[in-house]
Design a protein around this motif. Structure first.
Motif, mmCIF file in Angstrom:
data_model
loop_
_atom_site.group_PDB
_atom_site.id
_atom_site.type_symbol
_atom_site.label_atom_id
_atom_site.label_comp_id
_atom_site.label_asym_id
_atom_site.label_seq_id
_atom_site.Cartn_x
_atom_site.Cartn_y
_atom_site.Cartn_z
ATOM 1 N N ALA A 138 0.829 -1.209 0.000
ATOM 2 C CA ALA A 138 0.000 0.000 0.000
ATOM 3 C C ALA A 138 0.861 1.256 0.000
ATOM 4 O O ALA A 138 0.549 2.243 -0.680
ATOM 5 C CB ALA A 138 -0.927 -0.009 1.207
ATOM 6 N N SER A 139 1.951 1.222 0.746
ATOM 7 C CA SER A 139 2.835 2.392 0.778
ATOM 8 C C SER A 139 3.566 2.581 -0.548
ATOM 9 O O SER A 139 3.895 3.706 -0.929
ATOM 10 C CB SER A 139 3.853 2.245 1.913
ATOM 11 O OG SER A 139 4.709 1.136 1.689
ATOM 12 N N GLU A 140 3.804 1.475 -1.268
ATOM 13 C CA GLU A 140 4.516 1.562 -2.547
ATOM 14 C C GLU A 140 3.603 2.016 -3.681
ATOM 15 O O GLU A 140 4.020 2.797 -4.548
ATOM 16 C CB GLU A 140 5.131 0.201 -2.889
ATOM 17 C CG GLU A 140 6.236 -0.236 -1.938
ATOM 18 C CD GLU A 140 6.709 -1.649 -2.220
ATOM 19 O OE1 GLU A 140 6.069 -2.328 -3.061
ATOM 20 O OE2 GLU A 140 7.705 -2.079 -1.608
ATOM 21 N N LEU A 141 2.366 1.533 -3.708
ATOM 22 C CA LEU A 141 1.465 1.809 -4.832
ATOM 23 C C LEU A 141 0.502 2.958 -4.573
ATOM 24 O O LEU A 141 -0.079 3.497 -5.518
ATOM 25 C CB LEU A 141 0.660 0.547 -5.176
ATOM 26 C CG LEU A 141 1.461 -0.672 -5.638
ATOM 27 C CD1 LEU A 141 0.525 -1.833 -5.947
ATOM 28 C CD2 LEU A 141 2.303 -0.335 -6.861
ATOM 29 N N GLY A 142 0.310 3.310 -3.321
ATOM 30 C CA GLY A 142 -0.655 4.363 -3.008
ATOM 31 C C GLY A 142 -0.237 5.716 -3.555
ATOM 32 O O GLY A 142 0.946 6.040 -3.634
ATOM 33 N N ASN A 143 -1.211 6.511 -3.955
ATOM 34 C CA ASN A 143 -0.955 7.864 -4.446
ATOM 35 C C ASN A 143 -2.149 8.745 -4.103
ATOM 36 O O ASN A 143 -3.030 8.339 -3.337
ATOM 37 C CB ASN A 143 -0.685 7.846 -5.957
ATOM 38 C CG ASN A 143 -1.768 7.107 -6.733
ATOM 39 O OD1 ASN A 143 -2.958 7.400 -6.593
ATOM 40 N ND2 ASN A 143 -1.356 6.123 -7.541
ATOM 41 N N GLU A 144 -2.191 9.934 -4.669
ATOM 42 C CA GLU A 144 -3.281 10.855 -4.345
ATOM 43 C C GLU A 144 -4.628 10.336 -4.829
ATOM 44 O O GLU A 144 -5.661 10.597 -4.209
ATOM 45 C CB GLU A 144 -3.003 12.231 -4.961
ATOM 46 C CG GLU A 144 -1.792 12.939 -4.354
ATOM 47 C CD GLU A 144 -1.579 14.308 -4.962
ATOM 48 O OE1 GLU A 144 -2.372 14.677 -5.861
ATOM 49 O OE2 GLU A 144 -0.639 15.003 -4.551
ATOM 50 N N GLN A 145 -4.620 9.605 -5.933
ATOM 51 C CA GLN A 145 -5.879 9.104 -6.492
ATOM 52 C C GLN A 145 -6.329 7.797 -5.836
ATOM 53 O O GLN A 145 -7.525 7.551 -5.693
ATOM 54 C CB GLN A 145 -5.746 8.881 -8.007
ATOM 55 C CG GLN A 145 -5.698 10.149 -8.840
ATOM 56 C CD GLN A 145 -4.376 10.883 -8.709
ATOM 57 O OE1 GLN A 145 -3.324 10.252 -8.579
ATOM 58 N NE2 GLN A 145 -4.423 12.206 -8.731
ATOM 59 N N VAL A 146 -5.369 6.970 -5.461
ATOM 60 C CA VAL A 146 -5.698 5.654 -4.901
ATOM 61 C C VAL A 146 -4.989 5.490 -3.559
ATOM 62 O O VAL A 146 -3.764 5.585 -3.487
ATOM 63 C CB VAL A 146 -5.275 4.514 -5.851
ATOM 64 C CG1 VAL A 146 -5.666 3.161 -5.254
ATOM 65 C CG2 VAL A 146 -5.896 4.693 -7.220
ATOM 66 N N GLN A 147 -5.765 5.247 -2.530
ATOM 67 C CA GLN A 147 -5.221 4.997 -1.199
ATOM 68 C C GLN A 147 -5.726 3.644 -0.710
ATOM 69 O O GLN A 147 -6.930 3.392 -0.711
ATOM 70 C CB GLN A 147 -5.642 6.100 -0.224
ATOM 71 C CG GLN A 147 -5.093 7.472 -0.576
ATOM 72 C CD GLN A 147 -5.527 8.537 0.422
ATOM 73 O OE1 GLN A 147 -6.259 8.249 1.367
ATOM 74 N NE2 GLN A 147 -5.071 9.760 0.201
ATOM 75 N N PHE A 148 -4.790 2.804 -0.306
ATOM 76 C CA PHE A 148 -5.142 1.468 0.180
ATOM 77 C C PHE A 148 -5.185 1.491 1.710
ATOM 78 O O PHE A 148 -4.227 1.897 2.360
ATOM 79 C CB PHE A 148 -4.120 0.433 -0.293
ATOM 80 C CG PHE A 148 -4.067 0.283 -1.785
ATOM 81 C CD1 PHE A 148 -4.978 -0.528 -2.441
ATOM 82 C CD2 PHE A 148 -3.117 0.960 -2.534
ATOM 83 C CE1 PHE A 148 -4.938 -0.667 -3.817
ATOM 84 C CE2 PHE A 148 -3.067 0.829 -3.912
ATOM 85 C CZ PHE A 148 -3.983 0.017 -4.560
#
Length: 297
Positions: free
Chosen positions: A105-115
């Motif tokens: 989640a910390s690697e792929l998360g961004n402003e548009q997508v939060q896990f």
């Protein structure tokens, strides 16, 4: 809507793929995986089309038949769960998956997508396990603190307190070893068992040491004081320990895993605490009272 954007769905798909490759995860499902299946279905089931459509209209078509009641999205696509199915609900498996989720989640998360970690049975178990792990050390400190304080008040001797408490600590450590060997997880149910074992186990030590202490003060050496204690209190300790152990050992035959685990742990602690009071306690006494004498602080 977020679910109609390729970048958002692609990020969710990458997250799901990484989760499916985590040890302990049996399978996973999300709106992105359903979208790929539907897209392939619209193209004669060709596996080459089992991808997330880059064209927005095609992407909308692939998710249009997925209702919000499926649990894979809400009405405005602000929430799109990735549902993980695990091989088992053991603490090690849950911890491994939770750590992988947090890392990915910390690697792929961004402003548009939060896990974010949500609920479900495993989510609740994970939160419970974290709470239990945090509570274990304080609980044991409180239990041993109370036992030490009461022993100091009762015997007014540091040596006597050590003789009573040290066997309890040894048995508690052995109980945790047994839980590891038998793959009994540390849960809300098993956490109080060790504290219960300490509370009951201290009785055995007090029975033996109270008589030994009076005999030592009378001038006996440790060996004679121990033999006198066995004659006066030994049968009571043995009968109490065996009665408690036999009573809870009947839980071995239960169909409920909870009762079986409790039966194993309680039987172990009742018996080993009894043996510790009979074997370890006099050995420590012989070390701390090397000569006949008085119960000095």
């Amino acid at each position: 809507d977020a679910c109609t954007y390729y970048e958002t769905m692609s990020t969710i798909d990458r997250f799901q793929w990484q989760m499916e490759n985590v040890s302990g995860v049996q399978s996973a499902v999300s709106l992105s995986s359903i979208s790929k299946l539907v897209n392939a279905g619209y193209n004669e089931g060709n596996p080459k089309w089992r991808v997330i459509p880059r064209n927005q209209q095609t992407l909308v078509q692939s998710i249009a038949r997925v209702p919000s009641s499926s649990g894979l999205l809400n009405s405005d696509c602000s929430v799109m769960p990735v549902i993980l199915f695990l091989q088992d609900h053991k603490a090690d498996t849950i911890n491994t998956v939770i750590e992988a989720v947090k890392k990915t989640a910390s690697e792929l998360g961004n402003e548009q997508v939060q896990f974010k970690l949500a609920s479900g049975p495993v989510g609740v178990m994970a939160a419970t396990n974290e709470a239990v792990a945090k509570a274990q050390l304080p609980m044991m400190l409180y239990v041993y603190g109370a036992v030490i304080a009461l022993c100091l008040i009762s015997f007014r001797s540091i040596r006597a307190t050590i003789v009573v408490v040290l066997p309890l600590f040894v048995v508690s450590t052995l109980a945790q070893w047994l839980m590891t060997v038998l793959d009994i997880g540390l849960t809300v149910s098993t956490l109080p068992v060790i504290a219960l074992g300490v509370g009951i186990g201290v009785d055995y030590g007090i029975y033996i040491l109270s008589t030994m202490s009076s005999k030592l003060k009378a001038g006996m050496n440790v060996e004679d004081a121990y033999l006198a204690a066995l004659k006066e209190r030994g049968s009571a300790v043995l009968i109490t320990g065996l009665t408690l152990a036999i009573g809870v050992s009947t839980w071995f035959f239960s169909d409920l895993k909870f009762q079986v685990d409790m039966g194993i742990l309680l039987t172990f602690m009742f018996l080993v605490n009894m043996l510790a009071a009979i074997i370890i306690l006099p050995a420590l006494s012989a070390f701390l009272w090397p000569e006949k004498g008085h119960d000095k602080k």
